[in-house]
Design a protein around this motif. Structure first.
Motif, PDB file in Angstrom:
ATOM      1  N   VAL A 189       4.908 -44.703  31.863  1.00  0.00           N
ATOM      2  CA  VAL A 189       4.278 -43.405  31.626  1.00  0.00           C
ATOM      3  C   VAL A 189       5.089 -42.665  30.576  1.00  0.00           C
ATOM      4  O   VAL A 189       6.318 -42.597  30.660  1.00  0.00           O
ATOM      5  CB  VAL A 189       4.227 -42.572  32.930  1.00  0.00           C
ATOM      6  CG1 VAL A 189       3.539 -41.236  32.682  1.00  0.00           C
ATOM      7  CG2 VAL A 189       3.524 -43.341  34.036  1.00  0.00           C
ATOM      8  N   TRP A 190       4.393 -42.122  29.592  1.00  0.00           N
ATOM      9  CA  TRP A 190       5.004 -41.241  28.600  1.00  0.00           C
ATOM     10  C   TRP A 190       4.530 -39.826  28.884  1.00  0.00           C
ATOM     11  O   TRP A 190       3.325 -39.577  29.006  1.00  0.00           O
ATOM     12  CB  TRP A 190       4.566 -41.610  27.179  1.00  0.00           C
ATOM     13  CG  TRP A 190       5.084 -42.915  26.683  1.00  0.00           C
ATOM     14  CD1 TRP A 190       6.330 -43.434  26.878  1.00  0.00           C
ATOM     15  CD2 TRP A 190       4.361 -43.869  25.901  1.00  0.00           C
ATOM     16  NE1 TRP A 190       6.428 -44.660  26.269  1.00  0.00           N
ATOM     17  CE2 TRP A 190       5.237 -44.946  25.654  1.00  0.00           C
ATOM     18  CE3 TRP A 190       3.083 -43.918  25.383  1.00  0.00           C
ATOM     19  CZ2 TRP A 190       4.865 -46.061  24.910  1.00  0.00           C
ATOM     20  CZ3 TRP A 190       2.713 -45.021  24.641  1.00  0.00           C
ATOM     21  CH2 TRP A 190       3.598 -46.079  24.409  1.00  0.00           C
ATOM     22  N   SER A 191       5.451 -38.903  28.967  1.00  0.00           N
ATOM     23  CA  SER A 191       5.081 -37.502  29.130  1.00  0.00           C
ATOM     24  C   SER A 191       4.590 -36.962  27.796  1.00  0.00           C
ATOM     25  O   SER A 191       5.145 -37.281  26.746  1.00  0.00           O
ATOM     26  CB  SER A 191       6.286 -36.691  29.610  1.00  0.00           C
ATOM     27  OG  SER A 191       5.959 -35.314  29.582  1.00  0.00           O
ATOM     28  N   ARG A 192       3.585 -36.127  27.856  1.00  0.00           N
ATOM     29  CA  ARG A 192       3.110 -35.408  26.671  1.00  0.00           C
ATOM     30  C   ARG A 192       3.367 -33.916  26.855  1.00  0.00           C
ATOM     31  O   ARG A 192       2.640 -33.079  26.338  1.00  0.00           O
ATOM     32  CB  ARG A 192       1.625 -35.690  26.447  1.00  0.00           C
ATOM     33  CG  ARG A 192       1.361 -37.166  26.177  1.00  0.00           C
ATOM     34  CD  ARG A 192      -0.082 -37.506  25.881  1.00  0.00           C
ATOM     35  NE  ARG A 192      -1.036 -36.762  26.663  1.00  0.00           N
ATOM     36  CZ  ARG A 192      -2.210 -36.325  26.195  1.00  0.00           C
ATOM     37  NH1 ARG A 192      -2.570 -36.577  24.966  1.00  0.00           N
ATOM     38  NH2 ARG A 192      -3.023 -35.657  26.978  1.00  0.00           N
ATOM     39  N   GLY A 193       4.412 -33.623  27.653  1.00  0.00           N
ATOM     40  CA  GLY A 193       4.776 -32.232  27.907  1.00  0.00           C
ATOM     41  C   GLY A 193       3.651 -31.487  28.584  1.00  0.00           C
ATOM     42  O   GLY A 193       3.048 -31.980  29.532  1.00  0.00           O
TER      43      GLY A 193
END
Length: 135
Positions: free
Chosen positions: A115-119
């Motif tokens: 999972v990559w956070s996109r803020g």
């Protein structure tokens, strides 16, 4: 060669099948044949990740994004982005439970996932599907 395509879909159950078809079509256009195991695996991963968004995504969200990248070595990067901040997690699933196995399938099929956070814009769940090793 790197080829990427992304598209947005409404957060609706019918979008799961549409995401599968669009990813299958894009990969076929880029040279993956109908008997290619990586194509079938990529379509299954897309199905599981988009199902998660449809079932568990934020209620206020109307759309989500799917991206598929075909890499030069025959592998595919699948990305599904939504505005939710809660990260999906593998969980123990009882033998008789009807739901909760999707990420276990992704874990089994994908060479890697995460999972990559996109803020404040949510997250992207990604999975790398590689060509199976030759026997």
């Amino acid at each position: 060669m790197l080829r990427r395509n992304s598209f947005r879909l409404p957060r609706h159950p019918a979008s799961v099948g549409l995401a599968r078809r669009r990813v299958r079509d894009h990969l076929a256009d880029w040279g993956h044949g109908p008997e290619d195991p990586a194509l079938a695996d990529a379509v299954l991963v897309v199905s599981e990740l988009t199902t998660n968004v449809v079932r568990h995504g934020p209620l206020r969200e109307r759309e989500f994004e799917v991206a598929v990248t075909a890499l030069g070595d025959g592998s595919c990067l699948i990305e599904v982005s939504d505005e939710g901040r809660a990260e999906p997690r593998l969980r123990a699933v009882g033998e008789w439970e009807e739901h909760g196995r999707g990420l276990h399938l992704v874990e089994h099929i994908a060479a890697a996932w995460g999972v990559w956070s996109r803020g404040r814009h949510g997250k992207t769940v990604w999975a790398l599907v590689t060509e199976p090793a030759a026997p």
